[in-house]
Design a protein around this motif. Structure first.
Motif, PDB file in Angstrom:
ATOM      1  N   LYS A  23       0.832  -1.209   0.000  1.00 36.30           N
ATOM      2  CA  LYS A  23       0.000   0.000   0.000  1.00 36.30           C
ATOM      3  C   LYS A  23       0.865   1.256   0.000  1.00 36.30           C
ATOM      4  O   LYS A  23       0.630   2.186  -0.778  1.00 36.30           O
ATOM      5  CB  LYS A  23      -0.923  -0.007   1.226  1.00 36.30           C
ATOM      6  CG  LYS A  23      -1.837   1.201   1.299  1.00 36.30           C
ATOM      7  CD  LYS A  23      -2.709   1.170   2.544  1.00 36.30           C
ATOM      8  CE  LYS A  23      -3.561   2.426   2.626  1.00 36.30           C
ATOM      9  NZ  LYS A  23      -4.256   2.524   3.903  1.00 36.30           N
ATOM     10  N   SER A  24       1.895   1.291   0.834  1.00 38.69           N
ATOM     11  CA  SER A  24       2.802   2.439   0.902  1.00 38.69           C
ATOM     12  C   SER A  24       3.549   2.614  -0.423  1.00 38.69           C
ATOM     13  O   SER A  24       3.748   3.736  -0.891  1.00 38.69           O
ATOM     14  CB  SER A  24       3.819   2.275   2.022  1.00 38.69           C
ATOM     15  OG  SER A  24       3.185   2.251   3.266  1.00 38.69           O
ATOM     16  N   GLU A  30       2.442   6.806  -6.832  1.00 37.87           N
ATOM     17  CA  GLU A  30       1.496   7.809  -7.324  1.00 37.87           C
ATOM     18  C   GLU A  30       1.954   9.222  -6.990  1.00 37.87           C
ATOM     19  O   GLU A  30       1.896  10.131  -7.822  1.00 37.87           O
ATOM     20  CB  GLU A  30       0.103   7.560  -6.726  1.00 37.87           C
ATOM     21  CG  GLU A  30      -0.578   6.322  -7.265  1.00 37.87           C
ATOM     22  CD  GLU A  30      -1.857   5.965  -6.506  1.00 37.87           C
ATOM     23  OE1 GLU A  30      -2.253   6.722  -5.598  1.00 37.87           O
ATOM     24  OE2 GLU A  30      -2.438   4.918  -6.833  1.00 37.87           O
ATOM     25  N   VAL A  31       2.420   9.422  -5.765  1.00 36.99           N
ATOM     26  CA  VAL A  31       2.862  10.746  -5.329  1.00 36.99           C
ATOM     27  C   VAL A  31       4.128  11.167  -6.078  1.00 36.99           C
ATOM     28  O   VAL A  31       4.278  12.334  -6.454  1.00 36.99           O
ATOM     29  CB  VAL A  31       3.075  10.780  -3.797  1.00 36.99           C
ATOM     30  CG1 VAL A  31       3.703  12.085  -3.353  1.00 36.99           C
ATOM     31  CG2 VAL A  31       1.753  10.569  -3.071  1.00 36.99           C
ATOM     32  N   VAL A  44       6.072  13.704  -1.022  1.00 41.35           N
ATOM     33  CA  VAL A  44       6.080  12.410  -0.334  1.00 41.35           C
ATOM     34  C   VAL A  44       6.316  12.602   1.150  1.00 41.35           C
ATOM     35  O   VAL A  44       5.859  11.802   1.960  1.00 41.35           O
ATOM     36  CB  VAL A  44       7.145  11.441  -0.917  1.00 41.35           C
ATOM     37  CG1 VAL A  44       6.805  11.007  -2.302  1.00 41.35           C
ATOM     38  CG2 VAL A  44       8.531  12.023  -0.859  1.00 41.35           C
ATOM     39  N   LEU A  45       7.003  13.678   1.508  1.00 39.98           N
ATOM     40  CA  LEU A  45       7.300  13.912   2.919  1.00 39.98           C
ATOM     41  C   LEU A  45       6.061  14.326   3.708  1.00 39.98           C
ATOM     42  O   LEU A  45       5.971  14.067   4.896  1.00 39.98           O
ATOM     43  CB  LEU A  45       8.383  14.982   3.062  1.00 39.98           C
ATOM     44  CG  LEU A  45       9.728  14.627   2.435  1.00 39.98           C
ATOM     45  CD1 LEU A  45      10.669  15.805   2.527  1.00 39.98           C
ATOM     46  CD2 LEU A  45      10.320  13.406   3.093  1.00 39.98           C
ATOM     47  N   GLY A  46       5.113  14.950   3.043  1.00 40.81           N
ATOM     48  CA  GLY A  46       3.929  15.413   3.747  1.00 40.81           C
ATOM     49  C   GLY A  46       2.753  14.462   3.683  1.00 40.81           C
ATOM     50  O   GLY A  46       1.704  14.735   4.264  1.00 40.81           O
ATOM     51  N   GLU A  49       0.041   8.827   4.723  1.00 49.35           N
ATOM     52  CA  GLU A  49       0.224   7.379   4.627  1.00 49.35           C
ATOM     53  C   GLU A  49       1.696   6.972   4.612  1.00 49.35           C
ATOM     54  O   GLU A  49       2.006   5.788   4.710  1.00 49.35           O
ATOM     55  CB  GLU A  49      -0.456   6.845   3.354  1.00 49.35           C
ATOM     56  CG  GLU A  49      -1.947   7.060   3.302  1.00 49.35           C
ATOM     57  CD  GLU A  49      -2.713   6.151   4.259  1.00 49.35           C
ATOM     58  OE1 GLU A  49      -2.236   5.038   4.542  1.00 49.35           O
ATOM     59  OE2 GLU A  49      -3.777   6.572   4.723  1.00 49.35           O
ATOM     60  N   LEU A  50       2.599   7.951   4.464  1.00 50.19           N
ATOM     61  CA  LEU A  50       4.032   7.637   4.398  1.00 50.19           C
ATOM     62  C   LEU A  50       4.798   8.152   5.617  1.00 50.19           C
ATOM     63  O   LEU A  50       6.017   8.105   5.648  1.00 50.19           O
ATOM     64  CB  LEU A  50       4.625   8.229   3.109  1.00 50.19           C
ATOM     65  CG  LEU A  50       4.008   7.757   1.796  1.00 50.19           C
ATOM     66  CD1 LEU A  50       4.579   8.529   0.624  1.00 50.19           C
ATOM     67  CD2 LEU A  50       4.213   6.257   1.607  1.00 50.19           C
TER      68      LEU A  50
END
Length: 192
Positions: A23-24, A30-31, A44-46, A49-50
């Motif tokens: 999932k991650s 996608e991001v 990706v940092l914000g 889900e990550l």
């Protein structure tokens, strides 16, 4: 497709299910693509889900993934090339498919983005000039100085534009001298 050691090292954590579960990985992919194709793409940092992934690892993976994506688009990589590179980074088939599907989905947008980056300067197609004589300046002081208004018509990728500037006689003579030097240099280069 040749990739630097840094890019390959950055891709390897993406293949590790202990670092990125499926999932991650899907969200990260996608991001990463969205950050390239959208001017306001989410970082990706914000992404919530990550958040559980180490931020340094996330940055390194994002840099490697975006480099890989852009290099793949630049070289018009096919599925076998993408798969081969990702398999070298120990990606399982499911992740290769997920990545390639996102690659295909965003490829046209990325090609358009890369083609819009132009390093060629505009070509001068025409030049016009006129002499302007300044009698007084805005402080009501007598100037009595000639200046030249130069207009260069340019073209870049089929789009025309105009560059306008003003210069003194000395500046114009300097410009003409430099243009003559450039023309001589070009002539010597073309004869060699």
């Amino acid at each position: 497709m040749e990739l630097s050691e840094s890019v390959m090292k950055g891709l390897q954590p993406l293949a590790d299910p202990t670092v990125f579960d499926q999932k991650s990985f899907t969200i990260f992919t996608e991001v990463a693509f969205d950050s390239l194709v959208s001017p306001r793409g989410e970082s990706v940092l914000g992404h919530p889900e990550l958040k559980h992934i180490d931020q340094t690892t996330l940055k390194h993976c994002h840099t490697a993934a975006t480099t890989f994506i852009l290099e793949g688009v630049k070289q018009n990589a096919d599925k076998s090339t993408i798969s081969s590179c990702l398999e070298d980074a120990k990606f399982p088939n499911e992740r290769v498919d997920t990545f390639y599907n996102s690659f295909q989905k965003n490829k046209r947008k990325l090609e358009s983005l890369l083609s819009s980056i132009d390093t060629c300067p505009p070509h001068v197609t025409d030049a016009e000039w006129r002499l302007e004589y300044c009698i007084k300046n805005s402080h009501v002081h007598k100037v009595n100085q000639p200046s030249y208004l130069i207009s260069l018509n340019t073209e870049r990728a089929g789009a025309s534009s105009e560059i306008n500037f003003s210069c003194t006689m000395e500046q114009l003579q300097d410009l003409v001298g430099k243009m003559k030097d450039a023309a001589k240099s070009l002539e010597r280069t073309s004869q060699s």
